[in-house]
Design an enzyme around this catalytic site. Structure first.
Site, PDB file in Angstrom:
ATOM      1  CG  HIS A  69      -0.433   0.132   2.521  1.00 18.31           C
ATOM      2  ND1 HIS A  69       0.370  -0.814   3.117  1.00 18.31           N
ATOM      3  CD2 HIS A  69      -0.546   1.135   3.446  1.00 18.31           C
ATOM      4  CE1 HIS A  69       0.716  -0.412   4.322  1.00 18.31           C
ATOM      5  NE2 HIS A  69       0.177   0.778   4.551  1.00 18.31           N
ATOM      6  CG  HIS A  71       0.113   4.497   4.626  1.00 19.46           C
ATOM      7  ND1 HIS A  71      -0.643   3.764   5.502  1.00 19.46           N
ATOM      8  CD2 HIS A  71      -0.696   5.474   4.134  1.00 19.46           C
ATOM      9  CE1 HIS A  71      -1.878   4.275   5.538  1.00 19.46           C
ATOM     10  NE2 HIS A  71      -1.936   5.311   4.723  1.00 19.46           N
ATOM     11  CG  ASP A  73       4.827   3.164   7.465  1.00 19.06           C
ATOM     12  OD1 ASP A  73       3.915   3.668   6.770  1.00 19.06           O
ATOM     13  OD2 ASP A  73       4.621   2.237   8.273  1.00 19.06           O
ATOM     14  CG  HIS A  74       4.106   0.175   4.409  1.00 22.70           C
ATOM     15  ND1 HIS A  74       3.934  -1.097   4.882  1.00 22.70           N
ATOM     16  CD2 HIS A  74       3.670   1.003   5.407  1.00 22.70           C
ATOM     17  CE1 HIS A  74       3.411  -1.054   6.096  1.00 22.70           C
ATOM     18  NE2 HIS A  74       3.242   0.213   6.433  1.00 22.70           N
ATOM     19  CG  HIS A 127      -4.084   0.412   6.734  1.00 22.12           C
ATOM     20  ND1 HIS A 127      -4.026   1.057   7.944  1.00 22.12           N
ATOM     21  CD2 HIS A 127      -2.894   0.666   6.116  1.00 22.12           C
ATOM     22  CE1 HIS A 127      -2.852   1.681   8.058  1.00 22.12           C
ATOM     23  NE2 HIS A 127      -2.157   1.460   6.963  1.00 22.12           N
ATOM     24  CG  ASP A 149       0.570  -0.995   7.887  1.00 17.84           C
ATOM     25  OD1 ASP A 149       1.461  -1.807   8.195  1.00 17.84           O
ATOM     26  OD2 ASP A 149       0.771   0.235   7.801  1.00 17.84           O
ATOM     27  CG  HIS A 187       3.852  -1.391  11.593  1.00 16.18           C
ATOM     28  ND1 HIS A 187       4.647  -0.280  11.777  1.00 16.18           N
ATOM     29  CD2 HIS A 187       3.138  -1.164  10.471  1.00 16.18           C
ATOM     30  CE1 HIS A 187       4.423   0.593  10.806  1.00 16.18           C
ATOM     31  NE2 HIS A 187       3.510   0.082   9.990  1.00 16.18           N
TER      32      HIS A 187
HETATM   33 FE    FE Z   1       2.670   1.079   8.225  1.00 13.01          FE
HETATM   34 ZN    ZN Z   2      -0.016   1.840   6.490  1.00  9.35          ZN
END
Ligand code: FE
Ligand code: ZN
Length: 275
Positions: A69, A71, A73-74, A127, A149, A187
């Site tokens: 996805h 985001h 942080d990915h 999400h 996530d 995570h």
């Molecule tokens: Fe994340």
């Molecule tokens: Zn995420």
């Protein structure tokens, strides 16, 4: 650094079966690294640096980057890793990504030749609106899912771009995978999730045991992942909305009777958001 050192210790280039390594990144992310011989694939590289180090240290060639996805942080390390290696980048059809060569949706499948791995795609919105998961069987025979996530150990992702009904359906697709499926989420939220899950189901003995195991793992600096679908079905409240113990706790939190899995899920999500 100590946890990154743990990640690098896991890699043995002489192993002729695929190794699955959670590489710690940012504050609590894992970038999943699959490697076999001198070939590697990564999932959701939020940053490039820890992967660049491992590729250099073990003389690994990065063949593919899988994104679940949009985001940061990915995906934040995807461009740098692509530029470094020329790896092919796979990602969800419906999301804006900094780089993507192959767009994927439900029922698509991809084959990563150097790992002898075929992965099929599940659409799992909730999400984010276009979130996907990758499911397949490693050459070790183990089924594995990379679910970003959406499903966490004893938890699930927040609903940033979706509804409770969508998330219940998405979790349903993951719950239908084989019980022994390795759940590779992105995570290390396990202890916080378990602390909350024990409030929901204080009498769940499997959950109590999982809490003990996870505390031990974290005290030794070890990841609590991968989980399994079976463990989530036994201990994750979000996967158990129709269990009497879970639905009655969710109704007590909501202060009203709840008559559907979606209503129970919505109450649990609200509870966890405020926990
Ligand atoms: Fe994340
Ligand atoms: Zn995420």
């Amino acid at each position: 650094m100590s946890s990154l050192h743990y990640g690098s210790n896991m890699i043995n280039r002489d192993n002729n079966l695929t190794q699955l390594v959670p590489v710690p990144a940012l504050s609590d992310n894992y970038i999943w690294l699959l490697c076999k011989g001198k070939h590697a694939v990564v999932v959701d590289p939020g940053v490039a640096e820890p992967i660049e180090k491992l590729l250099a240290q073990y003389h690994l060639t990065l063949d593919a980057i899988l994104l679940t996805h949009h985001h940061n942080d990915h995906v934040g390390g995807a461009v740098a890793l692509k530029n470094l290696s020329g790896a092919k980048v796979y990602g969800p059809l419906g999301e804006t990504l900094p780089v993507c060569d192959v767009r994927l949706k439900e029922d698509d499948s991809i084959t990563l030749d150097t790992l002898d791995l075929t992965l099929s795609i599940l659409d799992i919105p909730g999400h984010t609106a276009g979130h996907i998961a990758y499911f397949g069987y490693l050459d070790t025979g183990k089924p594995v899912v990379f679910c970003g996530d959406t499903l966490f150990a004893a938890g699930c992702g927040r609903l940033f771009e979706g509804t409770p009904a969508q998330m219940v359906e998405s979790l349903g697709k993951l719950k239908a995978l084989p019980l022994e499926t390795l759940v590779c989420c992105a995570h290390e939220y396990t202890l916080a999730n378990l602390r909350w899950a024990l409030q929901v189901e204080p009498g769940n003995t499997a959950l109590q045991q999982r809490w003990q195991t996870a505390q031990q793992q974290r005290s030794e600096g070890l990841p609590t992942l991968p989980s399994t679908i079976g463990a989530e079905l036994d201990t994750n409240p979000f996967c158990r909305p129709l269990q009497q113990s879970v639905s009655s706790a969710a109704a007590a939190y909501a202060g009203a009777p709840l008559t559907s899995a979606v209503a129970v899920f919505a109450s649990l999500r609200e509870w966890k958001n405020n926990f």
